[in-house]
Design a protein around this motif. Structure first.
Motif, PDB file in Angstrom:
ATOM      1  N   PHE A   1      28.466 -54.120 -30.542  1.00 30.16           N
ATOM      2  CA  PHE A   1      28.059 -55.277 -29.742  1.00 30.16           C
ATOM      3  C   PHE A   1      27.161 -54.892 -28.576  1.00 30.16           C
ATOM      4  N   ASN A   2      26.518 -53.715 -28.647  1.00 28.29           N
ATOM      5  CA  ASN A   2      25.552 -53.411 -27.588  1.00 28.29           C
ATOM      6  C   ASN A   2      24.268 -54.199 -27.857  1.00 28.29           C
TER       7      ASN A   2
ATOM      8  N   TYR B   1      28.728 -62.456 -25.635  1.00 29.54           N
ATOM      9  CA  TYR B   1      29.862 -61.724 -25.080  1.00 29.54           C
ATOM     10  C   TYR B   1      31.024 -62.650 -24.742  1.00 29.54           C
ATOM     11  N   GLN B   2      30.710 -63.823 -24.204  1.00 30.31           N
ATOM     12  CA  GLN B   2      31.768 -64.791 -23.925  1.00 30.31           C
ATOM     13  C   GLN B   2      32.472 -65.190 -25.220  1.00 30.31           C
TER      14      GLN B   2
ATOM     15  N   TYR C   1      25.983 -57.463 -32.637  1.00 31.22           N
ATOM     16  CA  TYR C   1      25.184 -58.254 -31.699  1.00 31.22           C
ATOM     17  C   TYR C   1      23.945 -58.819 -32.398  1.00 31.22           C
TER      18      TYR C   1
END
Length: 242
Positions: A154-155, A180-181, A162
């Motif tokens: 998820f970077n 991210y939320q 992501y």
């Protein structure tokens, strides 16, 4: 004579031979390291970093303290290695998901839940330690995250997950939200259930209920999370097609 005997006992050549002999059985060495890390995670969860003792870790792992220090030079080194190991396994398993050919969006998200479910089953004490690390100030995790940044799914630079979620939102298969939320909300819905699962099973057994009730609750919880995902994150026209 006594001094010469001591020097012979701890001579560089003798130490070298001892080290070589330890390396002759890689499988045995690997199992010993795994036992040490599992024992260390249990010790750190129970006593915290400052209360943990390397002697108790060695006793839990059924190895002598000298061998423990041969593999891991300090308590801090063991602690970091436990975190590094479980974090590495987690990102490896998420990256192994076939995001391009995984099928419908909800199937991919369900597989992410499955990864976390298996992680909680296989590495419960390790994950508890990660939670402990975060709530106690996260002194060690930033270093581990930086070491593995390019691999983290998820970077925002090259993370597989992501990029997948960005594409799904851009092409209208998911509603546009802060990634991210969304991920925090999605995973947090499952994590607490698994954190208390052993306690719930223990209570169920002691008050005369079938422990399988807890397993059914976890299964129902996953369905609830996925139903919530479909109703809140999938566009209305996509929901109608299901």
């Amino acid at each position: 004579m006594f001094r010469s005997g001591i020097f012979t006992l701890f001579s560089p050549e003798r130490i070298r031979r001892l080290k070589v002999s330890k390396k002759q059985d890689p499988e045995k060495e690997l199992k010993a390291k795994e036992r040490i890390l599992k024992a260390a995670s249990d010790e750190f969860v129970e006593y915290g970093f400052y209360g943990a003792r390397t002697q108790r870790i060695a006793d839990r792992a059924k190895v002598n303290k000298a061998l423990l220090h041969y593999y891991y030079s300090s308590k801090e080194n063991i602690y970091e290695q436990v975190l590094r190991t479980v974090f590495g396994i987690l990102i490896e398993r998420i990256n192994a998901i076939d995001f391009e050919n995984g099928g419908k969006t909800e199937k991919v998200m369900e597989e992410i839940l499955n990864v976390y479910e298996r992680m909680f089953d296989e590495y419960r004490s390790h994950l508890k330690l990660m939670v402990y690390e975060v709530i106690s100030g996260a002194k060690h995790m930033p270093k581990i995250i930086i070491e593995n940044f390019s691999k983290i799914p998820f970077n925002p630079v090259n993370g597989k997950l992501y990029k997948y979620l960005s594409k799904e939102m851009k092409e209208g298969r998911m509603k546009k939200v802060n990634i991210y939320q969304f991920l925090i909300s999605f995973i947090v819905q499952l994590a607490p259930v698994y954190m208390v699962k052993p306690m719930a099973e223990d209570i169920a057994g002691k008050i005369g209920f079938n422990r399988l009730i807890v397993g059914k609750f976890v299964k129902d919880r996953k369905k609830y999370i996925m139903d919530n995902f479909k109703s809140s994150m999938l566009p209305e026209d996509k929901r109608r097609k299901q």
